[in-house]
Design a protein around this motif. Structure first.
Motif, short mmCIF file in Angstrom:
data_model
loop_
_atom_site.label_atom_id
_atom_site.label_comp_id
_atom_site.label_asym_id
_atom_site.label_seq_id
_atom_site.Cartn_x
_atom_site.Cartn_y
_atom_site.Cartn_z
N VAL A 74 0.77 -1.18 -0.04
CA VAL A 74 0.04 0.15 -0.03
C VAL A 74 1.00 1.18 0.02
O VAL A 74 1.58 1.45 0.95
CB VAL A 74 -0.91 0.03 1.24
N GLY A 75 0.74 1.96 -1.04
CA GLY A 75 1.87 3.23 -1.21
C GLY A 75 1.21 4.63 -1.02
O GLY A 75 0.18 4.64 -0.15
N LYS A 76 1.47 5.21 -2.07
CA LYS A 76 1.16 6.87 -1.83
C LYS A 76 -0.31 6.82 -2.71
O LYS A 76 -0.53 6.07 -3.72
CB LYS A 76 2.12 7.64 -2.10
N ALA A 77 -0.94 8.00 -2.61
CA ALA A 77 -1.98 8.16 -3.48
C ALA A 77 -1.43 9.77 -3.99
O ALA A 77 -1.21 10.67 -3.58
CB ALA A 77 -3.20 8.49 -3.02
N VAL A 78 -1.41 9.65 -5.35
CA VAL A 78 -1.13 11.04 -6.07
C VAL A 78 -2.57 11.47 -6.78
O VAL A 78 -3.16 10.48 -7.42
CB VAL A 78 0.12 10.97 -7.38
N CYS A 79 -2.97 12.57 -6.34
CA CYS A 79 -4.06 13.25 -6.78
C CYS A 79 -4.14 14.19 -7.44
O CYS A 79 -3.33 14.91 -7.49
CB CYS A 79 -5.16 13.49 -5.33
N ILE A 80 -5.16 14.26 -8.43
CA ILE A 80 -5.40 15.28 -9.37
C ILE A 80 -6.78 16.30 -9.12
O ILE A 80 -7.68 16.05 -8.81
CB ILE A 80 -5.58 14.91 -10.89
N GLY A 81 -6.21 17.56 -8.81
CA GLY A 81 -6.93 18.65 -8.62
C GLY A 81 -7.68 19.03 -9.77
O GLY A 81 -6.91 19.46 -10.79
N ILE A 101 -0.64 15.23 -2.86
CA ILE A 101 -0.37 13.44 -2.24
C ILE A 101 -0.91 13.23 -1.10
O ILE A 101 -0.97 14.07 -0.13
CB ILE A 101 1.15 13.27 -2.23
N LYS A 102 -1.48 11.94 -0.87
CA LYS A 102 -2.03 11.40 0.19
C LYS A 102 -1.12 10.35 0.78
O LYS A 102 -0.52 9.57 -0.26
CB LYS A 102 -3.66 11.06 0.05
N PRO A 103 -0.76 10.13 1.85
CA PRO A 103 0.02 9.08 2.40
C PRO A 103 -0.68 7.81 2.52
O PRO A 103 -2.06 7.90 2.37
CB PRO A 103 0.42 9.47 3.85
N SER A 104 0.01 6.65 2.72
CA SER A 104 -0.90 5.30 2.89
C SER A 104 -2.04 5.22 3.91
O SER A 104 -2.81 4.45 4.04
CB SER A 104 0.18 4.17 2.98
#
Length: 224
Positions: free
Chosen positions: A16-23, A45-48
């Motif tokens: 379970v890694g990181k989340a890269v999010c698009i705004g 970015i959101k952490p795990s």
């Protein structure tokens, strides 16, 4: 503890890694929040520790303030993607849907002060994820759609054709700055229709013609 899963219920053997999010990846959503249309993808970015299962229930901490939902198409990275990866879509092993939970009032304050958004976007439990369907045999360059219901009312309907920045472009842009590793996810942006969650809400997410995934919002036990 959260673990990526296939729709069959089987655990996916990836970390379970990181989340890269698009705004602001949909014009109408940017407009509904009175934000400018971006000229390049807006990344955060959101952490795990932000990851949680969408179904059958998820909990929100009311002490943090009002939570808003943002339904999004989610990509699961199966192989490393760098700036040198020629066909990044081929490194995606799964696709699902999820909620990017946002503390909207706090986000507005942080934006006004010119501060980062992490307190409002990357808190524990802020990435509520469905199970994933395998991309084998699925053409990610073709149109994909998803829907979100709150208390049986359709609130959001997104399609990849509606995105300002399409999936392949997003992955190439992200990889210029952040190496995407197996087990990372990409939350690809939300369409118009975002709004407030309340304790007891019944929710549903659907990817394409797949079966709806149901959930209910519950209150997280007080921690302080």
């Amino acid at each position: 503890m959260y673990q990526h899963k296939w729709v069959s219920g089987e655990a996916i053997p990836l970390p379970v890694g990181k989340a890269v999010c698009i705004g602001r990846n949909y014009v109408a959503h940017a407009q509904e929040l009175n934000n400018p249309i971006p000229e390049s993808p807006l990344l955060f970015i959101k952490p795990s520790s932000a990851f949680c299962d969408f179904s059958p229930v998820f909990m929100i901490n009311e002490q943090l303030g009002e939570h808003h939902y943002e339904a999004e198409l989610v990509l699961l990275v199966g192989e490393t993607i760098t700036a040198q990866t020629e066909k990044p879509l081929s490194s995606i092993s799964g696709v699902g849907v999820g909620l990017d939970l946002t503390l909207r009032h706090l986000q507005t304050q942080l934006k006004a002060q010119g501060h980062p958004w992490e307190r409002a976007k990357a808190f524990d439990g802020s990435a509520c994820l469905s199970a994933f369907i395998a991309t084998e045999g699925l053409e990610l360059s073709h149109a994909l759609e998803f829907k979100f219901w709150q208390n049986d009312q359709l609130r959001q309907h997104g399609e990849t054709d509606m995105m300002i920045f399409k999936l392949g472009h997003l992955l190439k842009e992200i990889a210029q700055y952040f190496t995407l590793q197996p087990g990372d996810i990409v939350m690809t942006g939300t369409p118009q229709g975002v709004g407030k969650l309340s304790i007891g809400d019944t929710l549903a997410l659907q990817l394409g013609d797949c079966e709806k995934v149901q959930s209910q919002v519950q209150s997280r036990p007080q921690q302080f």
